[in-house]
Design a protein around this motif. Sequence first.
Motif, PDB file in Angstrom:
ATOM      1  N   ALA A 207      54.513  48.646  39.635  1.00 23.67           N
ATOM      2  CA  ALA A 207      55.592  48.351  40.594  1.00 23.67           C
ATOM      3  C   ALA A 207      56.684  49.404  40.598  1.00 23.67           C
ATOM      4  CB  ALA A 207      56.193  46.983  40.282  1.00 23.67           C
ATOM      5  N   GLY A 208      56.602  50.399  39.697  1.00 22.01           N
ATOM      6  CA  GLY A 208      57.592  51.458  39.655  1.00 22.01           C
ATOM      7  C   GLY A 208      58.833  51.128  38.859  1.00 22.01           C
ATOM      8  N   GLU A 209      58.806  50.045  38.086  1.00 22.21           N
ATOM      9  CA  GLU A 209      59.970  49.636  37.302  1.00 22.21           C
ATOM     10  C   GLU A 209      60.124  50.436  36.018  1.00 22.21           C
ATOM     11  OE1 GLU A 209      59.769  44.958  38.782  1.00 22.21           O
ATOM     12  OE2 GLU A 209      59.255  45.496  36.719  1.00 22.21           O
ATOM     13  N   CYS A 210      59.045  51.030  35.535  1.00 23.98           N
ATOM     14  CA  CYS A 210      59.071  51.881  34.352  1.00 23.98           C
ATOM     15  C   CYS A 210      57.855  52.804  34.412  1.00 23.98           C
ATOM     16  CB  CYS A 210      59.062  51.055  33.055  1.00 23.98           C
ATOM     17  SG  CYS A 210      57.708  49.864  32.944  1.00 23.98           S
ATOM     18  N   ASP A 211      57.788  53.748  33.482  1.00 21.00           N
ATOM     19  CA  ASP A 211      56.715  54.746  33.512  1.00 21.00           C
ATOM     20  C   ASP A 211      55.701  54.573  32.386  1.00 21.00           C
ATOM     21  OD1 ASP A 211      57.966  55.842  35.706  1.00 21.00           O
ATOM     22  OD2 ASP A 211      58.947  57.449  34.580  1.00 21.00           O
ATOM     23  N   ILE A 212      56.132  54.034  31.250  1.00 19.63           N
ATOM     24  CA  ILE A 212      55.216  53.821  30.134  1.00 19.63           C
ATOM     25  C   ILE A 212      55.519  52.477  29.483  1.00 19.63           C
ATOM     26  CG2 ILE A 212      54.902  56.289  29.658  1.00 19.63           C
ATOM     27  CD1 ILE A 212      56.771  55.991  27.266  1.00 19.63           C
ATOM     28  N   SER A 213      54.514  51.956  28.783  1.00 17.13           N
ATOM     29  CA  SER A 213      54.714  50.706  28.047  1.00 17.13           C
ATOM     30  C   SER A 213      53.811  50.704  26.823  1.00 17.13           C
ATOM     31  CB  SER A 213      54.396  49.492  28.919  1.00 17.13           C
ATOM     32  OG  SER A 213      52.998  49.394  29.160  1.00 17.13           O
ATOM     33  N   LEU A 214      54.162  49.861  25.856  1.00 17.72           N
ATOM     34  CA  LEU A 214      53.319  49.636  24.692  1.00 17.72           C
ATOM     35  C   LEU A 214      52.363  48.483  24.993  1.00 17.72           C
ATOM     36  CD1 LEU A 214      56.054  49.902  21.943  1.00 17.72           C
ATOM     37  CD2 LEU A 214      54.029  51.370  22.082  1.00 17.72           C
ATOM     38  N   GLY A 215      51.131  48.603  24.502  1.00 16.34           N
ATOM     39  CA  GLY A 215      50.170  47.530  24.723  1.00 16.34           C
ATOM     40  C   GLY A 215      48.946  47.707  23.857  1.00 16.34           C
ATOM     41  N   ASN A 216      48.165  46.649  23.715  1.00 11.76           N
ATOM     42  CA  ASN A 216      46.894  46.724  23.001  1.00 11.76           C
ATOM     43  C   ASN A 216      45.809  47.229  23.935  1.00 11.76           C
ATOM     44  OD1 ASN A 216      48.111  45.739  20.708  1.00 11.76           O
ATOM     45  ND2 ASN A 216      47.300  43.660  20.916  1.00 11.76           N
ATOM     46  N   THR A 217      44.875  47.950  23.380  1.00 10.92           N
ATOM     47  CA  THR A 217      43.836  48.590  24.189  1.00 10.92           C
ATOM     48  C   THR A 217      43.011  47.602  25.003  1.00 10.92           C
ATOM     49  OG1 THR A 217      42.609  48.657  22.096  1.00 10.92           O
ATOM     50  CG2 THR A 217      43.500  50.741  22.913  1.00 10.92           C
ATOM     51  N   TYR A 218      42.635  46.467  24.401  1.00  9.82           N
ATOM     52  CA  TYR A 218      41.671  45.590  25.061  1.00  9.82           C
ATOM     53  C   TYR A 218      42.201  44.980  26.349  1.00  9.82           C
ATOM     54  CZ  TYR A 218      44.295  41.959  22.544  1.00  9.82           C
ATOM     55  OH  TYR A 218      45.300  41.168  22.037  1.00  9.82           O
ATOM     56  N   TYR A 219      43.520  44.999  26.542  1.00 11.45           N
ATOM     57  CA  TYR A 219      44.056  44.442  27.777  1.00 11.45           C
ATOM     58  C   TYR A 219      43.606  45.252  28.995  1.00 11.45           C
ATOM     59  CZ  TYR A 219      47.049  41.204  25.222  1.00 11.45           C
ATOM     60  OH  TYR A 219      47.506  40.183  24.422  1.00 11.45           O
ATOM     61  N   MET A 220      43.318  46.523  28.812  1.00  7.62           N
ATOM     62  CA  MET A 220      42.813  47.314  29.926  1.00  7.62           C
ATOM     63  C   MET A 220      41.486  46.742  30.414  1.00  7.62           C
ATOM     64  SD  MET A 220      43.044  49.746  32.109  1.00  7.62           S
ATOM     65  CE  MET A 220      43.963  51.254  31.801  1.00  7.62           C
ATOM     66  N   GLY A 221      40.595  46.412  29.476  1.00  4.16           N
ATOM     67  CA  GLY A 221      39.324  45.822  29.861  1.00  4.16           C
ATOM     68  C   GLY A 221      39.511  44.490  30.564  1.00  4.16           C
ATOM     69  N   GLN A 222      40.442  43.687  30.077  1.00  7.69           N
ATOM     70  CA  GLN A 222      40.693  42.387  30.691  1.00  7.69           C
ATOM     71  C   GLN A 222      41.258  42.534  32.100  1.00  7.69           C
ATOM     72  OE1 GLN A 222      43.108  40.054  28.021  1.00  7.69           O
ATOM     73  NE2 GLN A 222      41.577  40.067  26.385  1.00  7.69           N
ATOM     74  N   MET A 223      42.161  43.489  32.300  1.00 10.76           N
ATOM     75  CA  MET A 223      42.737  43.691  33.626  1.00 10.76           C
ATOM     76  C   MET A 223      41.703  44.211  34.614  1.00 10.76           C
ATOM     77  SD  MET A 223      46.615  45.117  32.927  1.00 10.76           S
ATOM     78  CE  MET A 223      46.093  46.431  31.812  1.00 10.76           C
ATOM     79  N   LEU A 224      40.851  45.110  34.171  1.00  6.52           N
ATOM     80  CA  LEU A 224      39.815  45.654  35.056  1.00  6.52           C
ATOM     81  C   LEU A 224      38.825  44.578  35.480  1.00  6.52           C
ATOM     82  CD1 LEU A 224      39.143  49.079  33.296  1.00  6.52           C
ATOM     83  CD2 LEU A 224      40.180  48.738  35.554  1.00  6.52           C
ATOM     84  N   ALA A 225      38.677  43.541  34.659  1.00  4.16           N
ATOM     85  CA  ALA A 225      37.750  42.455  34.981  1.00  4.16           C
ATOM     86  C   ALA A 225      38.392  41.382  35.857  1.00  4.16           C
ATOM     87  CB  ALA A 225      37.222  41.824  33.696  1.00  4.16           C
ATOM     88  N   ASP A 226      39.682  41.490  36.105  1.00  5.81           N
ATOM     89  CA  ASP A 226      40.414  40.501  36.882  1.00  5.81           C
ATOM     90  C   ASP A 226      40.773  41.099  38.243  1.00  5.81           C
ATOM     91  OD1 ASP A 226      42.301  38.786  38.035  1.00  5.81           O
ATOM     92  OD2 ASP A 226      43.183  38.239  36.114  1.00  5.81           O
ATOM     93  N   PRO A 227      40.182  40.598  39.329  1.00  8.09           N
ATOM     94  CA  PRO A 227      40.447  41.187  40.658  1.00  8.09           C
ATOM     95  C   PRO A 227      41.930  41.279  41.002  1.00  8.09           C
ATOM     96  CG  PRO A 227      38.624  39.626  40.780  1.00  8.09           C
ATOM     97  CD  PRO A 227      39.222  39.482  39.406  1.00  8.09           C
ATOM     98  N   GLU A 228      42.735  40.329  40.495  1.00  8.24           N
ATOM     99  CA  GLU A 228      44.157  40.338  40.820  1.00  8.24           C
ATOM    100  C   GLU A 228      44.928  41.385  40.033  1.00  8.24           C
ATOM    101  OE1 GLU A 228      45.787  36.473  40.356  1.00  8.24           O
ATOM    102  OE2 GLU A 228      44.509  35.544  41.876  1.00  8.24           O
ATOM    103  N   GLN A 229      44.321  41.910  38.959  1.00  6.13           N
ATOM    104  CA  GLN A 229      45.030  42.850  38.098  1.00  6.13           C
ATOM    105  C   GLN A 229      44.408  44.249  38.092  1.00  6.13           C
ATOM    106  OE1 GLN A 229      45.367  40.993  34.224  1.00  6.13           O
ATOM    107  NE2 GLN A 229      46.400  39.203  35.043  1.00  6.13           N
ATOM    108  N   GLN A 230      43.314  44.433  38.801  1.00 10.12           N
ATOM    109  CA  GLN A 230      42.652  45.731  38.811  1.00 10.12           C
ATOM    110  C   GLN A 230      43.563  46.836  39.327  1.00 10.12           C
ATOM    111  OE1 GLN A 230      39.068  45.178  41.075  1.00 10.12           O
ATOM    112  NE2 GLN A 230      37.976  44.166  39.396  1.00 10.12           N
ATOM    113  N   GLU A 231      44.374  46.506  40.319  1.00 14.50           N
ATOM    114  CA  GLU A 231      45.272  47.510  40.886  1.00 14.50           C
ATOM    115  C   GLU A 231      46.287  47.972  39.850  1.00 14.50           C
ATOM    116  OE1 GLU A 231      47.771  48.293  45.048  1.00 14.50           O
ATOM    117  OE2 GLU A 231      46.990  46.306  44.558  1.00 14.50           O
ATOM    118  N   TRP A 232      46.762  47.050  39.007  1.00 15.32           N
ATOM    119  CA  TRP A 232      47.679  47.440  37.927  1.00 15.32           C
ATOM    120  C   TRP A 232      46.979  48.414  36.989  1.00 15.32           C
ATOM    121  CZ3 TRP A 232      49.099  41.877  35.866  1.00 15.32           C
ATOM    122  CH2 TRP A 232      49.550  41.080  36.939  1.00 15.32           C
TER     123      TRP A 232
END
Length: 336
Positions: A207-232
Amino acid sequence: MKTPLPLTLTLPLAALIASPALADVNVYSHRQPELIAPLFDAFTAQTGIKVNTAFVDKGMLERLRAEGKRSPADLVLTVDIARVKEVVDAGVTQPVDDPVLIAAIPANLRDPNNQWFALSTRARIVYASKDRVAPGEVTTYEDLADPKWKGRICTRSFTNDYNVALTAAYLAHHGEEATKTWLEGLKANLAKKPEGNDRAQVKSIWAGECDISLGNTYYMGQMLADPEQQEWANAVRLEFPVFEGGGTHVNISGVAMTQSAPNKADALKLMEFLVSDAAQEIYAETNHEFPVKADVKRSDLVASWGELTPDTLSLEEIAQLRPAALKLIDQVDFDG
């Protein structure tokens, strides 16, 4: 009551104790049922031993204490070293001096007294905007306190277990004064007050609110598997920062045998299976995590994220430093 399938159970305590079907291996798990069902299905197919799982999101320790020696649980599956240590320190587990487990799992990823064993690892890394952050611009955790990131970082609460563990690792590497300075610098660089979970931070980058964030790696896989979150997910890439003089911070999912363990022999077979190459590959593919065994291949998706050089700090040391880390987080009023 029908005989339960070996996938998952969420029965009340009385039913769990009374059911005659629960005579194989019984597991209390913090992990979501769908994440561990493939592992237990494979174990049952190989051995014929059923696995009955009670998903206990909250109150696991209290439940084990209340049940005492009458507990039907053989094993505890949990995530984050803090939760693992909490169960062990409460005296509701027992050591498992098993050569298969000891040979399979590196010393820094298991308890020195063999009370718990890591089954998979997840790295706490940086999600970076593909459009606004150059590849390789994020190199170290120390760099996150650099004023160049002012107004550009998002994070969930720093009292969250994942961030407390990261802070404890920083403390182990650099000491109290440097860690407090780092927390102050990181807080000064925040784009907004900490809130939400790791995936919410990636949404904020999108959304352009920040440029970087901390996170766990596996959330990328979960987001890619979720049609509503793939764009993120497609708006960011993963960067693997390291500690100066160290590697990338990792945390674990782990297993411990309960003190009661009514089905100890079969429970040990399940523990050994979970560190087998076959089970480690299932972890890697299903959960988007890293195997604890170095010779087991990562899934193609996880491998595509980049090379991981895990920090070699003992997780036992990180767990011991958690109270001091949390104290520093409170001192700088990080979430305030």
